[in-house]
Design an enzyme around this catalytic site. Structure first.
Site, PDB file in Angstrom:
ATOM      1  N   GLY A   1       0.802  -1.226   0.000  1.00 59.16           N
ATOM      2  CA  GLY A   1       0.000   0.000   0.000  1.00 59.16           C
ATOM      3  C   GLY A   1       0.832   1.273   0.000  1.00 59.16           C
ATOM      4  CD  GLU A   2       4.842   1.410   3.806  1.00 53.97           C
ATOM      5  OE1 GLU A   2       5.922   1.970   3.596  1.00 53.97           O
ATOM      6  OE2 GLU A   2       4.680   0.507   4.645  1.00 53.97           O
ATOM      7  CB  SER A   3       3.555   6.131  -2.463  1.00 45.79           C
ATOM      8  OG  SER A   3       4.296   6.795  -1.460  1.00 45.79           O
TER       9      SER A   3
ATOM     10  CE  LYS B   1       7.076  -1.675   2.651  1.00 45.10           C
ATOM     11  NZ  LYS B   1       6.435  -2.646   3.560  1.00 45.10           N
ATOM     12  CB  ILE B   2       3.501   1.375  -5.160  1.00 43.04           C
ATOM     13  CG1 ILE B   2       2.438   0.788  -4.227  1.00 43.04           C
ATOM     14  CG2 ILE B   2       3.001   1.404  -6.593  1.00 43.04           C
ATOM     15  CD1 ILE B   2       1.164   1.590  -4.150  1.00 43.04           C
TER      16      ILE B   2
END
Length: 1460
Positions: free
Chosen positions: A661-663, A665-666
């Site tokens: 969900g974290e940007s 990590k994305i």
């Protein structure tokens, strides 16, 4: 003579004469035939007004050209002189073809012309050798496919259409069909298909004929495939995968012109590259729609590789087959675009079109078969387009479609499975496994069809093996074999419902698999026995390769290794899901990951392991840790995005984990993805940044379109605007972005992927990925008929299989179902035994025993009759014992259940007369009523065997249970015929079980199984209880003990294995029994019998066996007394049979102890003494090991007052006679042994002799005069007759102290202390005893006199004489002794004087021998000194004393030798 020749679409009887010359080849016949056909056409034409009159025209043409050409041929045919195959067929066909082509002719005329052409074709006039045949055939096809006619009425139109079909099919079936080009074959199929469409609005007959013709055409064309050479390199642009785009259909009417109304059909060859541009009516039921593109065209797909013009005009082969097959596949897509027509037929359209297409495809595959693999374009069509459609239509709600799909897949499995590995996996995972389970919403009909298909697959002998080897043992594939086996097992289970056909169907599938394994057992394993796999060191598991996929020596171990790795990975996944760190540590411990983790190995673990928690994987991959970032990039590197659309690639990537969900990590995840995608499929992307931005954009679009919280959705324009200038500063093509936009809108990218293994549905992106993988997939392993992997497979499916068969058997009510189940049970047993799966066999036995009803608490009044009426119970019982007899080697704990059944039969009195024949004594066998046969009572109409408590065996060596005798005490009602029949069935069933074989053949059982059988018998007998137990329990215990003894005797060669358990069981019985009973009787005599039978064979076990007989000594007194006589008889028998085999002291101690006990038993003593006599007579079986024991036993018999005194006397004689043995052994020892051994033996013999005389001493005190006196004489013999026995001085001193002096003292005491009543004539005994003393003393005098203790010994002799001189017998002194003692003393003194022993010495003190002697002598007879020593010269006495002393010194050897 003629025969019926059936042509498809029409039935015609044609004369076909027998010999070759009569096949219409004569010119006259053929000319007549053609003439008559011309006449027929002309006749029909003349009926029509248009053709009937003469033409009146300006050019003087009196007749129409069609009529003229017909007449012209008519004039020529009888003038042709050449053979028919040298005449151009076009000459005589052309007039007919002109009629067919003409749009001026009506339907009747066209129909007759077509019939004429058909007749010519079917006469085989035209063949490959005919002149100009190719042009003629092409001309014919062109004419017929462009047939035109005027429609006068619907019926005649249908007739013409049928005849067109007839002629076209005849073209394909004629000998000249090889001359047809690819283009013309396509045209023929095209035309037939158009007629199929048109037939939808016409009669049922035309519909059927049209479809049938289409089938025949396809069969005819594809049967030619095996004759076609490989066509590699024949394509213009090389071989490539064909991706056809099927033409869309609209709801517009297909024929905007009036041609349809006029019945016209046209196909113009316009010179373009084989594009036929045929208009057609696409209604198959009754629907009318238009195809915007060619029905069958070349290169119709956007990515297709077109065939060149030259290839399509060559004789037909693969090119036309590819086009036809592609067209058949494209028919599936017609359904999506066609609307319903008001004129719809009764057949539902959505079912009809695919069914028709599937039927044609099935025909093509059936006939093309394995040849398809040699033609890459055909194979590619099947691998991709066909299978993709099969996957889609497999999930159709129509059972008919599903059934046809499954048939096609079965055909493909047979012919092309080596090329369809992943497609087959997908089909079973996404179609069969989904539909066969009701939880996915499939209807009952779908479930049934899917299950039928699965069972058909299971009946293919190698199917399950190949699924296991290729899929279950591949880490990248799902466990199809396991899933299918579990499905079959679960589907066979009737849960809260009666048994249905579905349950039986699933059971058939299961049993087909099991029986396939059972059949393979006989074929062996090719020397590749099952060996457990173990990984010794780390190797990258995703890179394990097999050297040769065709050689079992290579691939068998390879797939086992892969399966082991796959299982370990699954366990590792389970650990990882609980704790990622511990999961990785576990895999390091099992050598699946390196000791020092590297990014690639962890990435491959994430990529290839099913069952991982995708949230955890996503978190790991998105982590900022350097190692995690490296893993992420390696993970992306495992994907193949070659030639893949961006959205498809992104879907596949995000299916393997959950996007964090974290940007940040994305971003990390999408960067890795973009880098990999750009590396493999740059296409129009300028750089990886463009791929990254577009990927981000797609994720945002996906969220926007599919999140319900977003109210205002992004439009296509918004999306295109958002992605301006991202491609290295330039815009991406609008069409490209538009395609991406619509793909995302239509099909959501799931950022929360499904958890768990496998996939439940086949999406387009997954199919693309599957096709990518299939190109790199390892070769398909084809299994032969050997049992390479059956051990592994059976271990997986055995538990559920046994459970499923058991449940069906439980619910079944029909005998055929019983038999199916029993076949399954026996196959399971065979496989378990072959592969040494003892646990499985035990489980099977447990399941089966429940169905025998023998273990149920008996609530019925007549259990025997109930059993006879219960077919299920009887067949289960026979099966249990069949398994026990055939596969007993591998039964372990199952023996307990089998014994429970046997015991129940025993209690019901149903066992054979002798269940366990153990080669008993002849006397026992002669009492049997027939080996292995039930002892049945005569079942008369007035008597029935009682079914009450069975009769107990009684007496020694009791028999096994008999069938119950007739109960004559109480009047019984007359049994009915049904009862008699039931009873007879019961007896027959038990006879078929061959229960006795289990025990009589136990000698062939493997050691472990035999041991378990023995333990089961001991367990079944129960622990003996002190006190009273019920008679039923005792009966069971006796029966089990009999069986235990029987198998012990049958396995004498393996007695070591069984002995301890048998002994402990018998010991527990003996020690816990306090009253005589059948059980203890059986235990004791069984033990004796075992010893009797085994001693000759097991000398090394003799001590162990004989020691066991000490149990008899521990019997309770009451029990021992009851059986003493029989025990003694058995011991006596044992001794007589095996005396030579008993060598140890321990063994003899047991035997003599048993014999000794009997000495005082009135009934038993005779047998006991008989055995002792056998041992000791003439020393026959006396040994140093048993000598003392036998002497002691003889003493006890001598002392025993049971029986006559004569036996005591005989016992004494046995003792006395044994001295000869001692002499014999002594002389042998001297001859045969070394000095040291001889000395040891001499000492031992001395000890034995001393024990002998001590025993005799005791008997000398017997109350009975005869015995007492005989014992004294025997003692005298033993003391004086010891020639050859070396007895040390010390031993003789012991003898005097312990034997002679003690005996004299005891006799003296008895004489003085007991009444005459108890001891008769003691005086005579004392006289004999007194005579013995000086005789022995004087015999040993020379040697004893040298001892330092001689004086003491001599004084002992004198003191006894003195006592005997003074003894009072019955209150007065004995006159005989008064006379005897002085006389004996005198003789002794004289000898001593003579030998110089007794001389006067000059010694200080008063204790010299001389003085002490006379001190005592004077007390006895004062006058003796003067009698023995009258006045003599003192010196003479002294000198003699000196001589004697010198003699003594020279002879002092330490040993005394007998002189008498």
């Amino acid at each position: 003579m003629g025969r019926l020749k059936l042509q498809t679409g029409i039935k015609a009887i044609e004369e076909e004469p027998e010999d070759f010359d009569a096949t219409y080849c004569s010119k006259a016949n053929l000319a007549c035939m053609i003439n008559s056909e011309i006449g027929a056409v002309l006749a029909v034409m003349r009926r029509n007004v248009r053709w009937g009159g003469r033409y009146v025209s300006g050019d003087d043409q009196l007749e129409h050209s069609l009529i003229q050409s017909l007449k012209a041929v008519r004039r020529q045919i009888f003038s042709w002189q050449h053979k028919w195959h040298t005449i151009n067929p076009a000459v005589y066909l052309q007039p007919f073809l002109d009629v067919i082509r003409s749009d001026e002719t009506g339907a009747p005329i066209t129909g007759v012309a077509l019939s004429s052409v058909y007749k010519i074709l079917t006469l085989d006039v035209i063949d490959q050798n005919t002149v100009n045949v190719e042009d003629a055939m092409n001309l014919l096809v062109d004419a017929v496919t462009s047939c035109r006619f005027e429609v006068t009425d619907p019926a005649s139109e249908e007739v013409v259409l049928m005849k067109i079909l007839q002629v076209l099919l005849a073209c394909m079936k004629s000998k000249a069909s090889d001359m047809l080009s690819n283009q013309h074959v396509c045209t023929i199929v095209n035309t037939c298909f158009r007629i199929v469409h048109q037939a939808g609005t016409k009669g049922e007959l035309l519909q059927r004929i049209a479809r049938n013709t289409m089938h025949e055409l396809v069969r005819c064309i594809f049967s030619h495939l095996s004759d076609v050479n490989k066509t590699e390199g024949a394509l213009v642009n090389g071989i490539s995968t064909i991706k056809h785009e099927v033409a869309g259909l609209t709801n517009e009417q297909a024929f905007p012109t009036r041609e349809l109304d006029n019945g016209n059909m046209s196909s113009e060859y316009d010179g373009h590259p084989l594009s036929m541009n045929l208009a057609s009516n696409t209604s198959m039921g009754a629907e009318a729609a238009g195809m915007d593109e060619d029905i069958i065209g070349v290169g119709t797909g956007t990515n297709a590789v077109p065939y060149d013009l030259h290839l399509m005009t060559e004789p037909y082969g693969v090119p036309c087959m590819v086009e036809i097959f592609h067209f058949l596949c494209s028919l599936f897509n017609v359904v999506e675009h066609i609307g319903m027509d008001p004129r719809s037929n009764t057949i539902a359209f959505d079912e009809d079109v695919p069914l028709f297409a599937l039927g044609l495809i099935n025909s093509a595959i059936e006939l093309g078969g394995p040849s398809i693999r040699h033609h890459p374009r055909l194979l590619s069509l099947i691998q991709d387009e066909l299978f993709r459609n099969l996957m889609q239509f497999g999930l159709s709600m129509s059972p008919l479609i599903l059934s046809m799909v499954c048939s096609i897949v079965l055909n493909l499995y047979h012919h092309l499975r080596t090329e369809l590995k992943l497609q087959l996996e997908a089909f079973f995972s996404c179609v069969i496994l989904r539909l066969a389970q009701s939880r996915y919403g499939a209807s009952y009909q779908q479930q049934e069809v899917a299950m039928e298909a699965l069972v058909d697959f299971c009946r293919q002998k190698t199917f399950m093996v190949e699924m296991y080897a290729n899929l279950d043992c591949d880490i990248t594939c799902s466990n199809v074999f396991e899933d299918l086996a579990n499905l079959l097992s679960k589907s066979a289970f009737p849960v809260n419902c009666p048994l249905s056909s579905m349950h039986i169907l699933a059971l058939d599938g299961l049993i087909a698999v099991i029986q396939g394994m059972a059949e393979r057992i006989g074929n062996g394993t090719g020397g590749l026995e099952y060996t457990p796999v173990n990984l010794e060191e780390y190797t990258p598991f995703w890179m394990v390769k097999c050297d040769n996929y065709n050689d079992p020596n290579h691939w068998v171990m390879f797939v086992r290794r892969k399966k082991y790795i796959k299982r370990r990975l699954m366990i590792g996944a389970d650990h990882f899901n609980r704790d990622p760190k511990k999961g990785l540590e576990f895999l390091q411990g099992t050598h699946l990951l390196p000791d020092k983790l590297d990014p690639q190995s962890v990435a491959c673990f994430f990529r290839y392991t099913a069952g991982l928690d995708k949230n955890l994987v996503g978190d790991f991959l998105g982590n900022h840790d350097e190692f995690c970032v490296q893993v992420l990039h390696e993970f992306a590197g495992t994907f193949d995005f070659q030639d893949m659309n961006l959205d498809t690639a992104l879907r596949l990537f995000l299916e393997t984990f959950r996007l964090p969900g974290e940007s940040q990590k994305i971003q990390r995840v999408l960067e890795a993805f973009s880098e990999r995608y750009y590396e493999q499929s740059p296409h129009i992307l300028a750089n990886k940044d463009a791929a990254l931005l577009l990927s981000y954009s797609l994720i945002m679009l996906n969220t926007d379109q599919h999140n319900v919280q977003v109210k205002k959705k992004m439009t296509e324009e918004d999306f295109i605007r958002n992605n301006r200038h991202i491609n290295g500063g330039n815009d991406l093509p609008r069409e490209y972005l538009s395609e991406l936009y619509h793909s995302i809108c239509k099909n959501e990218i799931r950022t929360i992927p499904e958890q768990g293994t496998g996939f439940s549905e086949m999406t387009p992106s997954r199919w693309i990925d599957l096709m990518h993988k299939s190109k790199k997939s390892v070769p398909f392993i084809v299994s032969d008929s050997k049992a390479y992997l059956d051990h592994d497979m059976f271990a997986i499916m055995s538990g559920p299989t046994i459970a499923a068969i058991s449940v069906v058997f439980d619910h079944a009510e029909h005998e055929e179902v019983y038999q199916t189940c029993i076949d399954g049970f026996l196959a399971v047993a065979k496989i378990s035994a072959c592969h040494h799966l003892e646990d499985v066999l035990d489980d099977l036995v447990v399941s089966l025993c429940k169905f025998t009803t023998l273990l149920n608490p008996s609530s019925v009044e007549e259990p025997v009759l109930a059993f006879g009426d219960d077919a299920k119970a009887r067949i289960a019982t026979v099966t249990v014992f069949t398994i026990a007899n055939r596969f007993g080697d591998y039964i372990r704990t199952g023996w307990r259940n089998i014994l429970d059944c046997i015991l129940r039969l025993h209690k019901l009195g149903l066992l054979p007369a002798r269940v366990a024949s153990d080669a008993a004594d002849e006397s026992e066998l002669s009492a049997d009523t027939g080996h292995g046969k039930p002892l049945t009572n005569s079942l008369s109409t007035t008597h029935m065997p009682s079914v009450g408590t069975p009769r107990r065996s009684s007496g020694l060596m009791g028999r096994f249970s008999q069938l119950l005798s007739l109960d004559t005490e109480e009047p019984r009602s007359q049994p009915t015929e049904q009862q008699l029949a039931a009873h007879q069935r019961t007896l027959q069933t038990i006879q078929n079980c061959h229960i006795d074989s289990i025990f009589t053949e136990s000698k062939f059982l493997q050691a472990e199984s035999l041991l378990q059988l023995a333990r089961a018998l001991i367990w079944a007998a129960g622990r003996p209880q002190k006190g009273n137990s019920s008679s039923e329990d005792e009966d069971t215990a006796v029966f089990c003990l009999e069986l235990l003894i029987a198998i012990t005797l049958n396995n004498r060669d393996r007695i070591v294995l069984l002995w301890q358990g048998v002994y402990d069981h018998i010991a527990s019985i003996v020690q816990s029994t306090i009253m005589p009973s059948a059980l203890v009787e059986k235990a004791v005599f069984g033990l004796l019998r075992i010893c009797q039978r085994l001693l000759p064979y097991k000398e090394n076990l003799a001590d162990e066996l004989l020691r066991s007989l000490q149990l008899v000594l521990k019997l309770d007194a009451r029990v021992a007394d009851a059986y003493c006589e029989q025990i003694t008889q058995e011991v006596s028998r044992l001794v007589k049979a095996n005396a030579s085999h008993i060598r140890s002291q321990l063994g003899w101690r047991t035997i003599t102890s048993l014999l000794s006990i009997t000495a005082r038993h009135p009934e038993a003593s005779e047998s006991g003494f008989d055995a002792l006599l056998f041992i000791m007579s003439d020393g026959a079986h006396l040994l140093p090991a048993n000598y003392v024991l036998c002497v002691d036993a003889s003493r006890q018999f001598a002392e025993s007052r049971v029986g006559q005194a004569e036996r005591s006397v005989r016992s004494i004689d046995l003792m006395a006679g044994s001295v000869d043995c001692l002499s014999r052994w002594a002389s042998k020892a001297k001859e045969a042994m070394g000095e040291e051994e001889a000395t040891k033996m001499t000492q031992d013999i001395g000890e034995m002799w001393l024990r002998l005389v001590q025993a005799l001493r005791k008997v000398c005190l017997d109350q009975r005069e005869e015995v007492r006196n005989h014992a004294l004489l025997a003692l005298q013999k033993c003391l004086t007759s010891v020639e050859g026995i070396h007895l040390p001085h010390a031993l003789w001193l012991q003898c005097f102290d312990l034997v002679i002096f003690t005996m004299l003292d005891d006799l003296l005491e008895i004489a003085q202390g007991h009444s005459q009543k108890d001891y008769r004539n003691m005086e005579g005994t004392l006289v004999i005893a007194m005579k013995l003393l000086p005789e022995v003393f004087l015999q040993l005098l020379a040697h004893l006199s040298q001892l330092t203790t001689f004086c003491k010994l001599w004084l002992g002799v004198l003191s006894r004489m003195e006592k005997y001189m003074k003894v009072k017998v019955r209150g007065k002194k004995s006159e005989k002794l008064q006379e005897l003692v002085p006389e004996l003393l005198k003789d002794t003194l004289l000898v001593m004087r003579t030998r110089g022993v007794l001389v006067q010495r000059s010694a200080l003190g008063g204790d010299s021998l001389w003085e002490l002697t006379w001190l005592h002598v004077n007390n006895i007879a004062p006058s003796l000194q003067n009698e023995v020593f009258p006045d003599q010269d003192l010196e003479q006495s002294q000198s003699k004393e000196g001589e004697a002393r010198n003699d003594g010194i020279s002879d002092e050897t330490g040993h005394v030798y007998s002189t008498s």
